[in-house]
Scaffold this motif. Structure first.
Motif, PDB file in Angstrom:
ATOM      1  N   MET A  72       0.855  -1.197   0.000  1.00 23.56           N
ATOM      2  CA  MET A  72       0.000   0.000   0.000  1.00 23.56           C
ATOM      3  C   MET A  72       0.894   1.251   0.000  1.00 23.56           C
ATOM      4  N   PRO A  73       0.706   2.190  -0.924  1.00 23.02           N
ATOM      5  CA  PRO A  73       1.570   3.381  -0.978  1.00 23.02           C
ATOM      6  C   PRO A  73       1.349   4.285   0.230  1.00 23.02           C
ATOM      7  N   ILE A  74       2.409   4.982   0.617  1.00 25.24           N
ATOM      8  CA  ILE A  74       2.311   5.940   1.719  1.00 25.24           C
ATOM      9  C   ILE A  74       1.951   7.313   1.173  1.00 25.24           C
ATOM     10  N   ARG A  75       1.362   8.147   2.034  1.00 26.09           N
ATOM     11  CA  ARG A  75       1.059   9.530   1.674  1.00 26.09           C
ATOM     12  C   ARG A  75       2.018  10.424   2.444  1.00 26.09           C
ATOM     13  N   ARG A  76       2.752  11.249   1.721  1.00 23.41           N
ATOM     14  CA  ARG A  76       3.823  12.037   2.313  1.00 23.41           C
ATOM     15  C   ARG A  76       3.319  13.409   2.773  1.00 23.41           C
ATOM     16  N   TRP A  77       3.835  13.838   3.930  1.00 21.81           N
ATOM     17  CA  TRP A  77       3.391  15.080   4.571  1.00 21.81           C
ATOM     18  C   TRP A  77       3.655  16.306   3.719  1.00 21.81           C
ATOM     19  N   LYS A  78       4.832  16.351   3.068  1.00 24.17           N
ATOM     20  CA  LYS A  78       5.227  17.561   2.349  1.00 24.17           C
ATOM     21  C   LYS A  78       4.610  17.653   0.952  1.00 24.17           C
ATOM     22  N   LYS A  79       3.951  16.622   0.483  1.00 26.27           N
ATOM     23  CA  LYS A  79       3.328  16.670  -0.840  1.00 26.27           C
ATOM     24  C   LYS A  79       1.919  17.241  -0.699  1.00 26.27           C
ATOM     25  N   LEU A  80       1.799  18.490  -1.062  1.00 28.76           N
ATOM     26  CA  LEU A  80       0.566  19.240  -0.806  1.00 28.76           C
ATOM     27  C   LEU A  80       0.345  20.255  -1.907  1.00 28.76           C
ATOM     28  N   ALA A  81      -0.882  20.412  -2.332  1.00 30.31           N
ATOM     29  CA  ALA A  81      -1.245  21.474  -3.266  1.00 30.31           C
ATOM     30  C   ALA A  81      -2.527  22.136  -2.773  1.00 30.31           C
ATOM     31  N   ALA A  82      -2.475  23.455  -2.604  1.00 24.28           N
ATOM     32  CA  ALA A  82      -3.647  24.228  -2.193  1.00 24.28           C
ATOM     33  C   ALA A  82      -4.019  25.179  -3.329  1.00 24.28           C
ATOM     34  N   LEU A  83      -5.275  25.129  -3.748  1.00 24.74           N
ATOM     35  CA  LEU A  83      -5.789  25.990  -4.806  1.00 24.74           C
ATOM     36  C   LEU A  83      -6.920  26.827  -4.221  1.00 24.74           C
ATOM     37  N   ILE A  84      -6.873  28.149  -4.423  1.00 27.23           N
ATOM     38  CA  ILE A  84      -7.881  29.046  -3.865  1.00 27.23           C
ATOM     39  C   ILE A  84      -8.353  30.003  -4.954  1.00 27.23           C
ATOM     40  N   LYS A  85      -9.684  30.129  -5.082  1.00 27.03           N
ATOM     41  CA  LYS A  85     -10.276  30.995  -6.101  1.00 27.03           C
ATOM     42  C   LYS A  85     -11.437  31.775  -5.490  1.00 27.03           C
ATOM     43  N   PRO A  86     -11.549  33.078  -5.800  1.00 31.75           N
ATOM     44  CA  PRO A  86     -12.678  33.857  -5.275  1.00 31.75           C
ATOM     45  C   PRO A  86     -14.015  33.298  -5.739  1.00 31.75           C
ATOM     46  N   ASP A  87     -15.010  33.414  -4.870  1.00 37.18           N
ATOM     47  CA  ASP A  87     -16.361  32.958  -5.200  1.00 37.18           C
ATOM     48  C   ASP A  87     -17.041  33.932  -6.149  1.00 37.18           C
ATOM     49  N   ALA A  88     -17.772  33.384  -7.126  1.00 38.78           N
ATOM     50  CA  ALA A  88     -18.703  34.186  -7.912  1.00 38.78           C
ATOM     51  C   ALA A  88     -20.049  34.247  -7.204  1.00 38.78           C
ATOM     52  N   VAL A  89     -20.458  33.122  -6.619  1.00 41.24           N
ATOM     53  CA  VAL A  89     -21.673  33.018  -5.813  1.00 41.24           C
ATOM     54  C   VAL A  89     -21.280  32.385  -4.488  1.00 41.24           C
ATOM     55  N   TYR A  90     -21.678  32.986  -3.385  1.00 44.39           N
ATOM     56  CA  TYR A  90     -21.229  32.490  -2.085  1.00 44.39           C
ATOM     57  C   TYR A  90     -21.601  31.021  -1.892  1.00 44.39           C
ATOM     58  N   GLY A  91     -20.615  30.239  -1.463  1.00 45.48           N
ATOM     59  CA  GLY A  91     -20.847  28.841  -1.122  1.00 45.48           C
ATOM     60  C   GLY A  91     -20.922  27.891  -2.291  1.00 45.48           C
ATOM     61  N   VAL A  92     -20.820  28.414  -3.518  1.00 50.12           N
ATOM     62  CA  VAL A  92     -20.842  27.571  -4.716  1.00 50.12           C
ATOM     63  C   VAL A  92     -19.405  27.368  -5.178  1.00 50.12           C
ATOM     64  N   ASP A  93     -19.012  26.128  -5.396  1.00 53.23           N
ATOM     65  CA  ASP A  93     -17.641  25.782  -5.763  1.00 53.23           C
ATOM     66  C   ASP A  93     -17.190  26.586  -6.981  1.00 53.23           C
ATOM     67  N   PRO A  94     -16.162  27.453  -6.842  1.00 54.70           N
ATOM     68  CA  PRO A  94     -15.685  28.244  -7.977  1.00 54.70           C
ATOM     69  C   PRO A  94     -14.737  27.475  -8.895  1.00 54.70           C
ATOM     70  N   VAL A  95     -14.426  26.232  -8.544  1.00 56.82           N
ATOM     71  CA  VAL A  95     -13.599  25.318  -9.342  1.00 56.82           C
ATOM     72  C   VAL A  95     -12.216  25.921  -9.636  1.00 56.82           C
ATOM     73  N   PRO A  96     -11.388  26.075  -8.607  1.00 55.51           N
ATOM     74  CA  PRO A  96     -10.012  26.541  -8.839  1.00 55.51           C
ATOM     75  C   PRO A  96      -9.204  25.494  -9.603  1.00 55.51           C
ATOM     76  N   THR A  97      -8.195  25.964 -10.326  1.00 56.56           N
ATOM     77  CA  THR A  97      -7.336  25.073 -11.110  1.00 56.56           C
ATOM     78  C   THR A  97      -5.878  25.262 -10.709  1.00 56.56           C
ATOM     79  N   GLY A  98      -5.090  24.223 -10.951  1.00 58.37           N
ATOM     80  CA  GLY A  98      -3.665  24.305 -10.659  1.00 58.37           C
ATOM     81  C   GLY A  98      -2.945  25.306 -11.529  1.00 58.37           C
TER      82      GLY A  98
END
Length: 308
Positions: free
Chosen positions: A1-27
């Protein structure tokens, strides 16, 4: 079973067009370059049943008011070109700042008092993607000589989905390398004095509240109190009498400019700063004063961040 490494992380943040609706950020467009990440994927409350039964023992609880908490730091640097919004702009907008772009000149972030923006987060922890929606938060800023200046964000968002998903391919070109805080790179003035300072820290102190109501769920900024601390070299009273300024409740300006190159300069301004009770200390056996700062909303600039 593969391990998940602590330092491997990607955070994507995008402003909302409509509050609470997923704005679908991209890498490609919404990658956040961060450090010191602390992620609480399932925060909230617990409701105990407290049943009266003919035996002892734990009855379990119901998890209620689910949300996510994300604390992290981001380097303070420019955007690479005048009038271009920095990659961390969506974060400031989600912390109670309004963004104003002056093409070819600068981008300004001013604290506002209502109509707060929000954003959506994709937090991919080496193959497990957590989605937070309608995210808002609070931010602090720290400038210390010989170190990289940083924003420290504390964000809360409504709980979205949690799924297995490969780490996204990200684009990092919008992130500009910072410069360290120093005499050459940083200039600070406080109450008209060109400061000799050991550090400056500012905290917007926003109250960020998850609200789970019948018919509505949201993350709200309900109040704030901007404070800070400046540690400055102790001077003679003839040079700067901080005790008299504090006792007179005098309001004065704070201004810091970090960076000397167009496209990689960030300025901090506040024009009605009150000094609290100074305390005396030392570093390297040289006296200093620690000055509590209250960045009041009595002037025209409670706290302005200009990227230029």
């Amino acid at each position: 079973m593969p391990i998940r490494r602590w330092k491997k992380l990607a955070a994507l943040i995008k402003p909302d067009a409509v509050y609470g609706v997923d704005p679908v950020p991209t890498g490609a467009a919404n990658y956040i370059q961060l450090s010191d990440a602390a992620f609480t994927p399932l925060a909230g409350d617990e409701e105990a049943r407290n049943l009266m039964q003919p035996f002892l023992g734990h009855q379990g609880v119901l998890l209620t008011g689910d949300y996510g908490q994300f604390n992290f730091s981001v380097e303070i640097a420019g955007a690479g070109a005048l009038g271009t919004a920095p990659a961390y702009g969506p974060l400031l907008r989600s912390c109670g700042f309004a963004q104003v772009i002056s093409a070819g000149v600068d981008v300004q972030y001013d604290l506002i008092h209502d109509a707060f923006e929000s954003s959506g987060l994709y937090y991919n922890s080496d193959g497990v993607k957590h989605v937070l929606l309608g995210m808002r938060g609070s931010v602090s800023l720290g400038f210390t000589p010989k170190r990289i200046p940083r924003f420290q964000f504390s964000m809360k968002g409504l709980l979205g989905t949690i799924t297995d998903e490969a780490l996204p391919v990200v684009t990092k070109t919008m992130w500009i390398d910072p410069v360290v805080v120093s005499k050459a790179n940083t200039v600070m003035a406080l109450h008209g004095w060109t400061a000799i300072a050991e550090s400056l820290n500012i905290d917007t102190g926003s109250q960020v509240v998850p609200r789970h109501l019948i018919g509505e769920e949201s993350i709200e900024i309900t109040d704030r109190s901007v404070t800070g601390t400046a540690v400055v070299k102790a001077q003679s009273l003839a040079t700067k009498d901080w005790f008299a300024i504090a006792r007179a409740h005098t309001k004065g300006a704070l201004a810091l400019t970090h960076g000397t190159v167009a496209g990689n300069t960030v300025a901090i301004d506040s024009d009605a700063v009150q000094i609290g009770r100074p305390s005396e200390g030392q570093s390297d056996n040289i006296r200093n004063y620690s000055l509590p700062l209250m960045l009041t909303s009595l002037g025209t600039k409670e706290l302005k961040i200009t990227v230029k």
